[in-house]
Design a protein around this motif. Sequence first.
Motif: not given
Length: 343
Positions: A76-84
Amino acid sequence: MQATSASKRTMAGLGDLVTSNGQGFLVAAVVAVAAQFLSDHYGAPAMLMALLLGIAFHFLSEEGACKPGIDFTARTVLRFGVALLGARISVELIVGLGPQLIFVVIAAVILTLLFGLAAARLLGRGWRFGLLTGGSVAICGASAAMAISAVLPKNEHSERNLIFTVLSVTVLSTVAMIAYPILTDTFAFNDEVSGVFLGGTIHDVAQVVGAGFSVSDEAGEVATLVKLIRVAMLAPVVLVISVLVRRNFASEMDGKRPPVLPVFVIGFLVFAAFNSFGLIPDAVVSFLSSLSRWALLISIAAVGMKTSLRRILDVGGQAIALIVAETVFIAGFVLLGVAVLGH
């Protein structure tokens, strides 16, 4: 009353999320901070340090209180970082490079992906591995590898292949950061050509910036811009892969049909659109870019924790040959493109 009840349920849900995942996330965050310290003081790539330190703590992901949080962080934190990452992109910056060079960069991304698929098949590796390595080399290194891995159907080799790819592109990117500026001097490239070559070939953003500004300020600015065009290709590439997986491999996705457009890709596009229309102040863009970098650093530490070093070494020499070949391919194509355009 209903609003109060809903608010209480939301707070309770957040509390449960923190309780179940907090310890694993904090461990990954501490590893990421240690990696950044090593990077700041000894010049080692932060992503590489986070990965290697994470592998040393593999035992935490096997069982115990940290396991759920490590899984949460790696996913989840990975996907958050990619979104940003989308906050770094704007149409104005991209258009400023000119249509011919934009075409060369986009063609390099697409052809490197296709080369990765073809070479993986030739070497007897699976299509997943070809997409993963090809996408990481073509787009933005570790960030692209993690984003592509998130939408690929999982098998028993998925985590091993991801950790190998992240480790390999980080090492190769570091080597390129040192070697490619020497090449630009050997070939007597001007600042613009040097920037296009460095930004169009080096895998990770940090190494592109380091290599570009080691040549000159103009080369550094051009290299960063070219690299952002490659980063902008992350969303459409992940979208295409997601659609194809949804259509052809839904049975391998734990019985669930994945969404056509993953939420983190939507987030990437939304941030890119807001930035393109000037709706995000420069200070906020800087903050979001930094937050994205930390989210990716923490998540790669968690990914490292989930995979043992012994499993990485099982990948074999063919995998190393594949990712090196992809790196040489994109470098050769960008050089050819610049030469044909007469830059």
